[in-house]
Design a protein around this motif. Structure first.
Motif, PDB file in Angstrom:
ATOM      1  N   ALA A  34       0.832  -1.198   0.000  1.00 58.05           N
ATOM      2  CA  ALA A  34       0.000   0.000   0.000  1.00 58.05           C
ATOM      3  C   ALA A  34       0.873   1.257   0.000  1.00 58.05           C
ATOM      4  CB  ALA A  34      -0.938  -0.007   1.200  1.00 58.05           C
ATOM      5  N   THR A  35       1.929   1.250   0.814  1.00 58.71           N
ATOM      6  CA  THR A  35       2.828   2.411   0.827  1.00 58.71           C
ATOM      7  C   THR A  35       3.443   2.612  -0.553  1.00 58.71           C
ATOM      8  OG1 THR A  35       3.405   1.708   3.058  1.00 58.71           O
ATOM      9  CG2 THR A  35       4.697   3.492   2.125  1.00 58.71           C
ATOM     10  N   ALA A  36       3.927   1.499  -1.151  1.00 60.19           N
ATOM     11  CA  ALA A  36       4.564   1.600  -2.460  1.00 60.19           C
ATOM     12  C   ALA A  36       3.572   2.082  -3.499  1.00 60.19           C
ATOM     13  CB  ALA A  36       5.155   0.248  -2.860  1.00 60.19           C
ATOM     14  N   LEU A  39      -4.150  -3.469 -12.704  1.00 58.21           N
ATOM     15  CA  LEU A  39      -3.235  -4.456 -13.285  1.00 58.21           C
ATOM     16  C   LEU A  39      -1.938  -4.519 -12.489  1.00 58.21           C
ATOM     17  CD1 LEU A  39      -3.686  -3.764 -17.096  1.00 58.21           C
ATOM     18  CD2 LEU A  39      -4.466  -5.733 -15.801  1.00 58.21           C
ATOM     19  N   LEU A  40      -1.475  -3.348 -12.012  1.00 55.85           N
ATOM     20  CA  LEU A  40      -0.219  -3.319 -11.267  1.00 55.85           C
ATOM     21  C   LEU A  40      -0.350  -3.999  -9.913  1.00 55.85           C
ATOM     22  CD1 LEU A  40       1.120   0.289 -11.972  1.00 55.85           C
ATOM     23  CD2 LEU A  40       2.136  -1.860 -12.698  1.00 55.85           C
ATOM     24  N   GLY A  41      -1.605  -4.083  -9.400  1.00 55.85           N
ATOM     25  CA  GLY A  41      -1.812  -4.739  -8.114  1.00 55.85           C
ATOM     26  C   GLY A  41      -1.192  -6.133  -8.098  1.00 55.85           C
ATOM     27  N   GLY A  42      -1.459  -6.901  -9.171  1.00 55.70           N
ATOM     28  CA  GLY A  42      -0.910  -8.248  -9.260  1.00 55.70           C
ATOM     29  C   GLY A  42       0.604  -8.238  -9.390  1.00 55.70           C
ATOM     30  N   GLU A  43       1.107  -7.322 -10.229  1.00 53.51           N
ATOM     31  CA  GLU A  43       2.550  -7.227 -10.433  1.00 53.51           C
ATOM     32  C   GLU A  43       3.243  -6.828  -9.127  1.00 53.51           C
ATOM     33  OE1 GLU A  43       4.383  -6.719 -13.690  1.00 53.51           O
ATOM     34  OE2 GLU A  43       2.728  -7.650 -14.764  1.00 53.51           O
ATOM     35  N   LEU A  44       2.551  -5.964  -8.368  1.00 52.08           N
ATOM     36  CA  LEU A  44       3.117  -5.472  -7.114  1.00 52.08           C
ATOM     37  C   LEU A  44       3.290  -6.626  -6.126  1.00 52.08           C
ATOM     38  CD1 LEU A  44       3.866  -2.615  -6.231  1.00 52.08           C
ATOM     39  CD2 LEU A  44       1.709  -2.502  -5.022  1.00 52.08           C
ATOM     40  N   LEU A  45       2.273  -7.519  -6.074  1.00 49.44           N
ATOM     41  CA  LEU A  45       2.392  -8.672  -5.195  1.00 49.44           C
ATOM     42  C   LEU A  45       3.554  -9.560  -5.628  1.00 49.44           C
ATOM     43  CD1 LEU A  45      -1.276  -9.723  -4.518  1.00 49.44           C
ATOM     44  CD2 LEU A  45       0.403  -8.913  -2.873  1.00 49.44           C
ATOM     45  N   ALA A  52      -2.992 -14.541  -2.306  1.00 50.70           N
ATOM     46  CA  ALA A  52      -2.518 -13.543  -3.258  1.00 50.70           C
ATOM     47  C   ALA A  52      -3.513 -13.360  -4.401  1.00 50.70           C
ATOM     48  CB  ALA A  52      -1.148 -13.947  -3.807  1.00 50.70           C
ATOM     49  N   ALA A  53      -4.026 -14.479  -4.943  1.00 48.61           N
ATOM     50  CA  ALA A  53      -4.979 -14.385  -6.050  1.00 48.61           C
ATOM     51  C   ALA A  53      -6.266 -13.705  -5.594  1.00 48.61           C
ATOM     52  CB  ALA A  53      -5.283 -15.776  -6.602  1.00 48.61           C
ATOM     53  N   THR A  54      -6.723 -14.042  -4.381  1.00 52.28           N
ATOM     54  CA  THR A  54      -7.931 -13.401  -3.864  1.00 52.28           C
ATOM     55  C   THR A  54      -7.726 -11.892  -3.755  1.00 52.28           C
ATOM     56  OG1 THR A  54      -8.284 -15.395  -2.596  1.00 52.28           O
ATOM     57  CG2 THR A  54      -9.637 -13.508  -2.019  1.00 52.28           C
ATOM     58  N   LEU A  55      -6.542 -11.478  -3.287  1.00 53.29           N
ATOM     59  CA  LEU A  55      -6.245 -10.053  -3.181  1.00 53.29           C
ATOM     60  C   LEU A  55      -6.333  -9.377  -4.544  1.00 53.29           C
ATOM     61  CD1 LEU A  55      -3.247  -9.744  -0.707  1.00 53.29           C
ATOM     62  CD2 LEU A  55      -5.573  -8.875  -0.452  1.00 53.29           C
ATOM     63  N   VAL A  56      -5.719 -10.015  -5.576  1.00 60.72           N
ATOM     64  CA  VAL A  56      -5.738  -9.413  -6.906  1.00 60.72           C
ATOM     65  C   VAL A  56      -7.173  -9.267  -7.398  1.00 60.72           C
ATOM     66  CG1 VAL A  56      -5.018  -9.702  -9.294  1.00 60.72           C
ATOM     67  CG2 VAL A  56      -3.460 -10.285  -7.463  1.00 60.72           C
ATOM     68  N   VAL A  57      -7.985 -10.308  -7.186  1.00 58.14           N
ATOM     69  CA  VAL A  57      -9.384 -10.248  -7.612  1.00 58.14           C
ATOM     70  C   VAL A  57     -10.103  -9.108  -6.895  1.00 58.14           C
ATOM     71  CG1 VAL A  57     -11.574 -11.484  -7.510  1.00 58.14           C
ATOM     72  CG2 VAL A  57      -9.527 -12.651  -8.291  1.00 58.14           C
ATOM     73  N   LEU A  58      -9.867  -8.962  -5.585  1.00 50.67           N
ATOM     74  CA  LEU A  58     -10.525  -7.904  -4.820  1.00 50.67           C
ATOM     75  C   LEU A  58     -10.080  -6.524  -5.305  1.00 50.67           C
ATOM     76  CD1 LEU A  58     -10.530  -9.326  -1.184  1.00 50.67           C
ATOM     77  CD2 LEU A  58     -12.425  -9.137  -2.792  1.00 50.67           C
ATOM     78  N   ILE A  59      -8.774  -6.380  -5.599  1.00 52.02           N
ATOM     79  CA  ILE A  59      -8.272  -5.093  -6.095  1.00 52.02           C
ATOM     80  C   ILE A  59      -8.978  -4.739  -7.400  1.00 52.02           C
ATOM     81  CG2 ILE A  59      -6.251  -3.882  -7.036  1.00 52.02           C
ATOM     82  CD1 ILE A  59      -4.539  -5.544  -5.098  1.00 52.02           C
ATOM     83  N   ASN A  60      -9.093  -5.730  -8.308  1.00 47.85           N
ATOM     84  CA  ASN A  60      -9.734  -5.453  -9.588  1.00 47.85           C
ATOM     85  C   ASN A  60     -11.216  -5.136  -9.436  1.00 47.85           C
ATOM     86  OD1 ASN A  60      -7.744  -5.525 -11.702  1.00 47.85           O
ATOM     87  ND2 ASN A  60      -7.382  -7.623 -11.061  1.00 47.85           N
ATOM     88  N   LEU A  61     -11.862  -5.784  -8.476  1.00 45.35           N
ATOM     89  CA  LEU A  61     -13.261  -5.478  -8.196  1.00 45.35           C
ATOM     90  C   LEU A  61     -13.383  -4.030  -7.722  1.00 45.35           C
ATOM     91  CD1 LEU A  61     -16.041  -6.863  -8.100  1.00 45.35           C
ATOM     92  CD2 LEU A  61     -15.618  -7.399  -5.711  1.00 45.35           C
ATOM     93  N   ALA A  62     -12.481  -3.637  -6.820  1.00 44.61           N
ATOM     94  CA  ALA A  62     -12.497  -2.266  -6.300  1.00 44.61           C
ATOM     95  C   ALA A  62     -12.254  -1.270  -7.433  1.00 44.61           C
ATOM     96  CB  ALA A  62     -11.439  -2.107  -5.213  1.00 44.61           C
TER      97      ALA A  62
END
Lengths: 280, 305
Positions: B102-104, B236-242, B280-290
């Motif tokens: 989140a900071t990054a 899209l960067l959310g996944g790359e960031l993880l 990690a995958a759940t996080l990416v899905v949630l980020i994209n939903l948001a």
């Protein structure tokens, strides 16, 4: 070809990218004939010698006394060969799936595009780590994993192209004279999507070079004693406070190669598709 | 809005199911689960007991149902290393990764949007050249090497910041900057090109012609439109960031999910690897939903569709 060269010579960024790429590809390809020291020869007496620009080890030696320049050249061979193989594999797979999904449409299209969506949600690094962990680290596995993480980018873009190509006159007339779907896909659609596929491939090459380095850095890519840029970084990491050159040069090699690919790829995209030339 | 939310939630659940199925396929079909799920040095009796508790003695389709039933309850088995439920081990590391990512992301967005906007509004200036060159270099630099170089300069040479560790704000600086550079580079390039596209549109000319303040034109007519593609990029960067945090956490010894995953792979702790991939995958899905919901707020045209 003449137009290609003259356009390239007039673009500073494109030319810079091409030269960077050419230097690293040539260095890697010609490594065995450059009279470099053996990249795997261990010399405990010369361990961690600092760079000596005019001496026997211009870029210094690593913690085992192996020549850094030579390891860079031979490491580039591994990294670039693995990257190119993975890119070609991913491009062929992705293009084929993109054409099939776009041309045939219907249920096949829906299923394939859902798979693309699922893969987009998969953090690629995690997927690569999982597969390499299950199958064991080897060059072959790394290539397959990277190709698998790459195909969806081609598939999406090419499918979109095919959707519009499908309704064009030359396709309709081919169908009218009785050409089969596979024939049309290979002879009429494929030549028309080769350009976008090539553009995606250059962007993918940059991403895949970094992924290989990251996997090797984590110890899951190319295995010792074969030199590889990411692996050199991992080995030099412990000596970061005493020997800056061991971690600096392999990283620079990655940055400059990727920069070269990106600059050349941006230029190539504009060259092949003048519509996007606007403001990039 | 309600229907949209329901449809997108359904799609998200489908995607998570797809990820879970892929993980099942990779570990049970590609790999040999009988060895993957057994800790090193187990006796034959222990192996038989484990195989039974994982349902490995069942046919593949029953194994799959058994697996799904456990995943739905968040049960990925016990970690071989920690001896506790794998999902708990992963979730304990989640706050550290979330803090770093989140900071990054925040740092990268602010930096990327600002510099991209400057580059677009001052097209042709020296500032544009500098910003775009740095952005190109930033995109070409592998995250883990940048981390090493920052350690070399700011920790080894200058002694300004710690090279690793966790707990104090100073520990966060180097890893967050490392990850933010790559986010900022991608966002700066996209912001610049999307602002340049918008500058040519009629509504911007009209807004200027009717004498609005340049700041009003910028924030109401340009920035708001430019944010739409940038928002997609953030998703899209959310996944790359993880993914990037996996190597960043390893370089800086940051006790997050990424480092845990690498350690789990080194010790072949498969329950933990599976749980980490799932989270990690759940996080990416949630980020994209948001991100999709944010679109609706930004662009009324999408809301109307």
């Amino acid at each position: 070809m003449t137009r290609f060269c003259s356009t390239l010579l007039h673009s500073r960024a494109g030319l810079a990218g091409f030269v960077l790429l050419a230097v690293f590809v040539a260095g890697a390809a010609l490594a065995p004939w450059l009279h470099l020291p053996d990249p795997t020869a261990i010399g405990l007496r010369t361990r961690l010698s600092p760079p000596d620009w005019i001496g026997f080890h211009p870029l210094g030696t690593d913690p085992l006394g192996r020549d850094v320049l030579s390891r860079l050249a031979f490491g580039g061979r591994t990294t670039l060969a693995v990257a190119l193989t993975a890119v070609v594999l991913g491009a062929v797979l992705g293009t084929a799936i993109g054409i099939i999904a776009g041309f045939l449409g219907g249920g096949i299209d829906r299923v394939l595009m859902r798979v693309v969506d699922i893969q987009l949600a998969f953090p690629l690094m995690m997927l690569a780590l999982l597969v390499v962990a299950v199958l064991g680290p080897s060059i072959g596995n790394v290539i397959v994993v990277l190709a698998v993480t790459s195909w969806n980018r081609y598939a999406r873009i090419i499918r979109a192209q095919v959707l519009s190509l499908r309704e064009r006159e030359f396709v309709l007339s081919a169908r009218a004279i009785g050409a089969s779907s596979p024939w049309i896909m290979v002879h009429h659609i494929l030549p028309n999507v080769a350009t976008p596929a090539l553009v995606v491939a250059t962007l993918e090459l940059a991403r895949i070079i970094v992924m290989i380095a990251a996997l090797s850095f984590l110890g899951l890519g190319v295995q010792p004693p074969d030199p590889d840029w990411g692996q050199m970084l991992a080995e030099g990491r412990l000596y970061i406070s005493s020997a800056w050159w061991v971690v600096t040069f392999p990283g620079l090699a990655i940055v400059l190669t990727v920069l070269g690919v990106n600059l050349f790829g941006d230029w190539l995209r504009d060259y092949l598709d003048p519509k996007t030339r606007s403001n990039r | 809005m309600g229907r949209f939310l329901a449809r997108r939630t359904g799609e998200s659940l489908f995607t998570i199911w797809g990820v879970v199925t892929t993980v099942f396929f990779i570990t049970r079909v590609l790999g040999d689960p009988a060895t993957l799920f057994v800790p090193v040095g187990a006796t034959d009796a222990q192996i038989a007991a484990l195989n039974h508790s994982f349902g490995l003695d069942l046919p593949l389709w029953r194994q799959y149902l058994h697996y799904l039933a456990h995943v739905v309850r968040g049960d990925f088995g016990r970690s071989f290393v920690f001896g506790r439920p794998a999902i708990d081990v992963v979730m304990e590391r989640l706050p550290a990764t979330a803090l770093l990512a989140a900071t990054a992301m925040a740092l990268g967005c602010v930096l990327g949007c600002t510099s991209g906007a400057i580059a677009a509004m001052r097209k042709g200036s020296l500032g544009e050249l500098v910003i775009m060159t740095v952005a190109l270099l930033g995109q070409a630099t592998p995250v883990f090497w940048l981390g090493l170089m920052l350690i070399l300069w700011f920790a080894v040479d200058l002694h300004w910041l710690p090279a690793g560790g966790y707990g104090r704000p100073a520990n966060l600086v180097l890893p967050a900057v490392t990850l933010a550079v790559f986010v900022a580079a991608a966002i700066a390039r996209l912001t610049r090109s999307s602002i340049l596209d918008i500058l040519r549109e009629d509504h911007v000319r009209t807004a200027r012609a009717k004498g609005l303040y340049p700041a009003t034109v910028f924030f109401w007519h340009i920035a708001r439109n430019a944010l739409v593609p940038v928002t997609t990029m953030v998703g899209l960067l959310g996944g790359e960031l993880l993914g990037g945090s996996v190597v960043t956490e390893t370089v800086f010894g940051w006790p997050g999910m990424g480092r845990l995953t690498v350690q789990a792979i080194e010790s072949l702790d498969f329950p933990v690897i599976q749980a980490a991939v799932f989270v990690a995958a759940t996080l990416v899905v949630l980020i994209n939903l948001a991100v999709d919901l944010l679109y609706q707020a930004l662009d009324p045209r999408i809301r109307a569709q």
